[in-house]
Design an enzyme around this catalytic site. Structure first.
Site: not given
Ligand code: GAR
Length: 211
Positions: A14, A68, A93, A110, A112, A146-147, A177
């Site tokens: 990408n 993290r 990731m 992002n 997905h 939030e993911l 994509e």
């Protein structure tokens, strides 16, 4: 001229599509850097060969309870060294902390590999096949704490065919994509796309379907 930083973790196809479109279509933007959390990410080589600055912030170096937060702080330092207008997650990731996503609110996208809000997280195509989904796809969205939940910018849809397996579905969606993500990034750098109160504001010329 807008400045873009792209984050990858692996293959980087990408990222490659975005780099190629930026050059071919003469966007009012430049890819300032490609940054990976894995030293062996294949995409780093493509970026370097195309004269783009590369950097690695290896997540494995960070351990302990606050790993993290510490990884995100280090990553943020490297990203901000390139003063980007837009941060593009392209197969990156890692789960990001709220402080990190807040810092880039409205300027981090992002991609997905599912039709969000279905199938957040990993193994999206395998789970879609398992459920008997008749369509699969991918989503470009603004990143929030939030993911896989931020405001949706664009979606691409592909049918599931009789003999499909995870690999064939994944390849079909990946092709889409590579069309959709460069288009969405182009909209952003052209000032035709913004996040407003948790929703996406799209100006003329943005609506397009990918299938
Ligand atoms: C892409 O299919 C992308 O949608 C997915 O990883 C792949 C990366 O491929 N992203 C995620 O799963 C994010 N949760 P690439 O490295 O060749 O672009």
């Amino acid at each position: 001229m807008k400045s873009i930083v792209i984050l990858i973790s692996g293959r980087g196809s990408n990222m490659e599509a975005i780099v190629r479109a930026c050059a071919a279509e003469e966007w009012p933007a430049r890819i300032a850097a490609v940054i990976s959390n894995r030293p062996d990410a294949a995409g780093l080589e493509f970026a370097a060969q195309h004269g783009i600055a590369t950097a690695v912030v290896d997540h494995k170096v960070f351990s302990g309870e606050r790993r993290r937060e510490e990884f995100d702080a280090a990553l943020r330092g490297v990203i901000d060294g390139f003063a980007p207008d837009l941060v593009v997650l392209a197969g990156f990731m890692r789960i990001l902390t709220p402080a990190f996503t807040a810092h880039y609110v409205g300027r981090m996208l992002n991609i997905h590999p599912s039709l969000l809000p279905a199938f957040t997280g990993l193994h999206t195509h395998a789970r879609a096949l398992e459920m008997g989904c008749k369509f699969v796809g991918a989503t470009v969205h603004f990143v929030t704490a939030e993911l896989d939940h931020g405001a949706i910018v664009a979606q691409a849809v592909a049918p599931v065919l009789a003999d499909d397996d995870e690999a064939s579905v994944s390849a079909r969606v990946l092709k889409l994509e590579h069309q959709m993500y460069p288009a969405a990034v182009r909209w952003f750098v052209g000032g035709r796309l913004a996040q407003e109160g948790g929703r996406v504001r799209q100006l003329d010329g943005v609506s397009q379907s990918f299938s």
